[in-house]
Design a protein around this motif. Structure first.
Motif, short mmCIF file in Angstrom:
data_model
loop_
_atom_site.label_atom_id
_atom_site.label_comp_id
_atom_site.label_asym_id
_atom_site.label_seq_id
_atom_site.Cartn_x
_atom_site.Cartn_y
_atom_site.Cartn_z
N UNK A 47 0.83 -1.20 0.00
CA UNK A 47 0.00 0.00 0.00
C UNK A 47 0.87 1.26 0.00
N UNK A 48 2.03 1.17 0.65
CA UNK A 48 2.93 2.32 0.73
C UNK A 48 3.79 2.45 -0.51
N UNK A 49 4.17 1.31 -1.11
CA UNK A 49 4.99 1.33 -2.33
C UNK A 49 4.76 0.04 -3.11
N UNK A 50 3.84 0.06 -4.07
CA UNK A 50 3.54 -1.16 -4.83
C UNK A 50 4.64 -1.57 -5.80
N UNK A 51 5.67 -0.74 -5.98
CA UNK A 51 6.75 -1.07 -6.92
C UNK A 51 7.79 -2.01 -6.30
N UNK A 52 7.83 -2.12 -4.99
CA UNK A 52 8.80 -3.00 -4.33
C UNK A 52 8.33 -4.45 -4.47
N UNK A 53 9.20 -5.30 -5.01
CA UNK A 53 8.85 -6.71 -5.22
C UNK A 53 8.79 -7.44 -3.88
N UNK A 54 7.96 -8.48 -3.83
CA UNK A 54 7.84 -9.28 -2.63
C UNK A 54 7.93 -10.77 -2.97
N UNK A 55 8.81 -11.46 -2.27
CA UNK A 55 8.95 -12.91 -2.40
C UNK A 55 9.03 -13.46 -0.97
N UNK A 77 4.13 -8.38 2.94
CA UNK A 77 5.06 -7.71 3.82
C UNK A 77 4.31 -6.69 4.66
N UNK A 78 4.36 -6.87 5.98
CA UNK A 78 3.81 -5.91 6.93
C UNK A 78 4.96 -5.25 7.67
N UNK A 79 4.90 -3.95 7.81
CA UNK A 79 5.93 -3.19 8.52
C UNK A 79 5.29 -1.99 9.20
N UNK A 80 6.05 -1.33 10.05
CA UNK A 80 5.55 -0.09 10.62
C UNK A 80 5.52 0.99 9.53
N UNK A 81 4.71 2.00 9.74
CA UNK A 81 4.61 3.08 8.77
C UNK A 81 5.95 3.76 8.54
N UNK A 250 15.63 4.24 13.82
CA UNK A 250 14.68 4.79 14.79
C UNK A 250 13.43 3.92 14.77
N UNK A 251 13.52 2.77 15.44
CA UNK A 251 12.41 1.82 15.43
C UNK A 251 11.17 2.40 16.11
N UNK A 252 10.02 2.08 15.55
CA UNK A 252 8.77 2.52 16.15
C UNK A 252 8.50 1.81 17.46
N UNK A 253 8.82 0.51 17.52
CA UNK A 253 8.60 -0.30 18.73
C UNK A 253 9.91 -1.00 19.10
N UNK A 254 10.86 -0.27 19.68
CA UNK A 254 12.18 -0.87 19.94
C UNK A 254 12.19 -1.97 20.99
N UNK A 255 11.15 -2.06 21.83
CA UNK A 255 11.15 -3.05 22.91
C UNK A 255 9.91 -3.93 22.90
#
Length: 269
Positions: A47-55, A77-81, A250-255
């Protein structure tokens, strides 16, 4: 109620499996019939970047376990915003140079990590050894650091990835039971991958996978450095033992370690 029990109850109410640096132990799984959900800070990378390939390898049997891994309900692929935004910045740079990013793994639920641990303790299961760890004895996977009971992937800001030269050619699917080839063999002999040659395949349990291993030279080394320098500028740091492994500085959830499944249904609506 003990502190650990209170933490477990809190994580159920929040719809998360949480592990904190304070307790150092995972809370209980969500109540029966209630799957954990991702917090609002998570997005689908497509949703954030459909051009990035996913395997997404752990959705398939083509990984060191040899079967789909627990918790991977969809190949996505799920990631933080914040991580998605940083990957988008890196992708724009790669596209200008004629490359695209390709992710192998992103957020990884704790149940998947637990699957890895169970597999590593089963010393009889070596069905994928010939490809992923041909020079490492399975009883050393914990001691050598290849398998651990926690993973930064479960925090949502770590990704395993590579780059592919454009135009990207498809990679054929793995057929369970087919002959396996050493992940550190020459690229022409390894399982086919449309990525650039970085000296080893993804998830190769070998010191050749160390990003700065001096035996990796020429084009292979240049490809690793292109990946690293571009991702450094986008705000990521590399794990020195794995050329493919990057974490947002700078992780969103470092712990915090999560356990919601890899599925669009896990995301907030």
């Amino acid at each position: 109620m003990t502190r650990r029990a209170a933490l477990a109850a809190s994580s159920v109410l929040a719809g998360l499996l949480v592990t904190t640096a304070l307790t150092g132990a995972p809370a209980a799984h969500a109540a029966k019939g209630m799957e954990p959900k991702a917090p609002k800070e998570f997005v689908a990378l497509s949703d954030a970047d459909p051009t990035i390939l996913q395997e997404i390898r752990y959705f398939t049997p083509h990984n060191f376990v040899g079967e789909p891994v627990d918790g991977y309900r969809q190949p996505m692929c799920l990631v933080t915003k914040d991580t998605a935004k940083a990957l988008h910045r890196a992708q724009k740079s790669f596209l200008k140079r004629g490359y695209t990013l390709k992710v192998y793994d992103c957020y990884r639920p704790q149940r998947a990590v637990d699957h890895f641990v169970r597999w590593a303790k089963d010393l009889q299961d070596e069905r994928m050894k010939a490809e992923f760890y041909p020079r490492v004895e399975k009883n050393r996977l914990f001691e050598d650091g290849y398998i651990a009971e926690k993973s930064g992937h479960s925090r949502g800001s770590t990704v395993d990835l590579t780059i592919v030269k454009l135009p990207a050619q498809p990679t054929r699917p793995y057929v369970p039971g087919e002959p396996l080839t050493d992940c550190a063999a020459p690229k022409s002999e390894r399982f086919p991958d449309n990525s650039v040659d970085t000296g080893t395949g993804f998830d190769c349990f070998d010191t050749l996978s160390h990003t700065e291993d001096p035996r990796i030279q020429g084009e292979q080394r240049a490809n690793r450095h292109l990946l690293k320098t571009t991702l450094d500028k986008a705000g990521f740091k590399n794990l020195p033992e794995e050329w493919w492994h990057y974490t947002l500085k700078k992780e969103t959830f470092p712990d915090t370690y999560f356990d919601f499944p890899v599925s669009r249904r896990s995301l907030p609506r």
